[in-house]
Design a protein around this motif. Structure first.
Motif, PDB file in Angstrom:
ATOM      1  N   UNK A   1      41.985  36.268  21.799  1.00 59.16           N
ATOM      2  CA  UNK A   1      42.108  36.391  20.400  1.00 59.16           C
ATOM      3  C   UNK A   1      40.786  37.307  19.885  1.00 59.16           C
ATOM      4  N   UNK A   2      39.668  36.747  20.527  1.00 62.16           N
ATOM      5  CA  UNK A   2      38.559  37.623  19.990  1.00 62.16           C
ATOM      6  C   UNK A   2      38.537  38.882  20.540  1.00 62.16           C
ATOM      7  N   UNK A   3      38.852  38.842  22.024  1.00 62.21           N
ATOM      8  CA  UNK A   3      39.118  40.650  22.448  1.00 62.21           C
ATOM      9  C   UNK A   3      40.031  41.210  21.918  1.00 62.21           C
ATOM     10  N   UNK A   4      41.191  40.717  21.313  1.00 66.00           N
ATOM     11  CA  UNK A   4      42.193  41.637  20.667  1.00 66.00           C
ATOM     12  C   UNK A   4      41.764  41.901  19.339  1.00 66.00           C
ATOM     13  N   UNK A   5      40.834  41.201  18.684  1.00 59.70           N
ATOM     14  CA  UNK A   5      40.326  41.376  17.268  1.00 59.70           C
ATOM     15  C   UNK A   5      39.211  42.637  17.399  1.00 59.70           C
ATOM     16  N   UNK A   6      38.388  42.421  18.516  1.00 53.76           N
ATOM     17  CA  UNK A   6      37.255  43.523  18.780  1.00 53.76           C
ATOM     18  C   UNK A   6      37.805  44.756  19.180  1.00 53.76           C
ATOM     19  N   UNK A   7      39.024  45.003  19.779  1.00 58.22           N
ATOM     20  CA  UNK A   7      39.379  46.309  20.271  1.00 58.22           C
ATOM     21  C   UNK A   7      40.637  46.839  19.393  1.00 58.22           C
ATOM     22  N   UNK A   8      40.342  48.204  19.244  1.00 56.03           N
ATOM     23  CA  UNK A   8      41.600  48.801  18.675  1.00 56.03           C
ATOM     24  C   UNK A   8      42.586  49.425  19.146  1.00 56.03           C
TER      25      UNK A   8
ATOM     26  N   UNK B   1      37.212  51.317  30.822  1.00 63.97           N
ATOM     27  CA  UNK B   1      38.245  50.681  30.468  1.00 63.97           C
ATOM     28  C   UNK B   1      38.251  49.506  31.106  1.00 63.97           C
ATOM     29  N   UNK B   2      38.381  48.227  30.150  1.00 62.86           N
ATOM     30  CA  UNK B   2      38.501  46.849  30.840  1.00 62.86           C
ATOM     31  C   UNK B   2      39.808  46.634  31.231  1.00 62.86           C
TER      32      UNK B   2
ATOM     33  N   UNK C   1      41.641  47.379  27.725  1.00 66.72           N
ATOM     34  CA  UNK C   1      40.812  47.488  26.484  1.00 66.72           C
ATOM     35  C   UNK C   1      39.935  48.915  26.699  1.00 66.72           C
ATOM     36  N   UNK C   2      40.077  49.894  25.861  1.00 62.97           N
ATOM     37  CA  UNK C   2      39.315  51.003  25.892  1.00 62.97           C
ATOM     38  C   UNK C   2      38.825  51.260  24.376  1.00 62.97           C
ATOM     39  N   UNK C   3      37.831  52.082  24.262  1.00 60.83           N
ATOM     40  CA  UNK C   3      37.280  52.564  23.151  1.00 60.83           C
ATOM     41  C   UNK C   3      37.870  53.924  22.773  1.00 60.83           C
ATOM     42  N   UNK C   4      38.256  54.592  23.804  1.00 57.49           N
ATOM     43  CA  UNK C   4      39.414  55.957  23.586  1.00 57.49           C
ATOM     44  C   UNK C   4      40.789  55.605  23.549  1.00 57.49           C
TER      45      UNK C   4
ATOM     46  N   UNK D   1      45.012  51.684  17.282  1.00 57.32           N
ATOM     47  CA  UNK D   1      44.708  52.139  15.996  1.00 57.32           C
ATOM     48  C   UNK D   1      45.947  51.646  14.753  1.00 57.32           C
ATOM     49  N   UNK D   2      46.420  50.494  14.960  1.00 54.26           N
ATOM     50  CA  UNK D   2      47.412  49.893  14.086  1.00 54.26           C
ATOM     51  C   UNK D   2      48.917  50.335  14.481  1.00 54.26           C
TER      52      UNK D   2
END
Length: 171
Positions: free
Chosen positions: A14-21, A48-49, A84-87, A113-114
Motif C-alpha cells: 500500500x505504501x509503495x502504491x501510494x508513493x509511485x505514480x 525500475x523496481x 515501479x518507475x519514476x518515468x 498518472x491517474x
C-alpha cells in the motif's frame, strides 16, 4: 505465511502504491532463470523496481490505497510482477525492448498518472507517452522558437536595410 506477515506485506505494498505514480503489472511466467536475471538487470539499469507479488495481497493493497485503480485489480490472475518507475513510459520501453529477445513479459495493465491501461495491446500507447522532462523540453523549444525567428528577422532585416541605404548613398 502468517496473518501478521500478510498484514505487513499489504502495508508495504500500500505504501509503495501510494508513493509511485507509475505502476505496471506484467506477466513474466515461463521465463527461465537466466532470462529473468537479465530482465532484473535491465530493470535495475533503467531505474525500475521489479518485484513479484501475490495477487490476493496486491488486490488488498489496492483496496486499501487511496488511489482509484479502476479495472486493474481484475487482471490479477496468474503470475504478476510489479514494476515501479519514476518515468511513465520507462517500463513500457523496457518491456518492448526485452520482447525482441523473448515473447515475455506480457503487459497485464498499467497505472500512469491517474490513467489506467488494461491489456497488452496498450503497450505501444504507453511507449509513446512522453516523460515530464521530454514535455518540458518540447515546451521550452516551442517558446524559444518565436523569439529566435523575431531576432533572426531583425538581424537579417537590419542588414538588408543597411545594405540598401549604403547602395543609395553611394549613388
Amino acid at each position: 505465511m502468517t496473518r501478521e506477515e500478510k498484514a505487513t506485506v499489504i502495508q508495504d505494498l500500500t505504501a509503495q502504491l501510494a508513493d509511485n505514480a507509475t505502476i505496471y503489472l506484467a506477466d513474466i511466467s515461463g521465463l527461465d532463470a537466466g532470462t529473468t536475471s537479465d530482465l532484473r538487470r535491465a530493470c535495475f539499469k533503467a531505474d525500475i523496481k521489479l518485484s513479484v507479488v501475490k495477487n490476493t495481497l496486491l488486490a488488498k493493497a489496492m483496496e486499501a490505497s487511496e488511489k482509484e485503480f479502476g479495472e486493474l485489480p481484475e487482471v490479477l490472475r496468474g503470475n504478476t510482477s510489479l514494476m515501479f518507475s519514476e518515468v511513465g513510459n520507462g517500463p513500457a520501453k523496457l518491456i518492448k525492448a526485452f520482447r525482441k529477445k523473448s515473447d515475455k513479459p506480457l503487459l497485464k495493465g498499467a497505472f500512469v498518472e491517474e490513467a489506467v491501461y488494461i491489456g497488452d495491446e496498450n503497450l505501444d500507447t504507453l511507449v509513446s507517452i512522453k516523460s515530464k522532462e521530454e514535455m518540458i523540453g518540447e515546451i521550452i523549444g516551442l517558446l524559444q522558437s518565436p523569439a529566435k525567428n523575431v531576432i533572426s528577422g531583425l538581424k537579417s532585416g537590419g542588414g538588408k536595410l543597411a545594405g540598401i541605404l549604403k547602395t543609395l548613398s553611394e549613388r
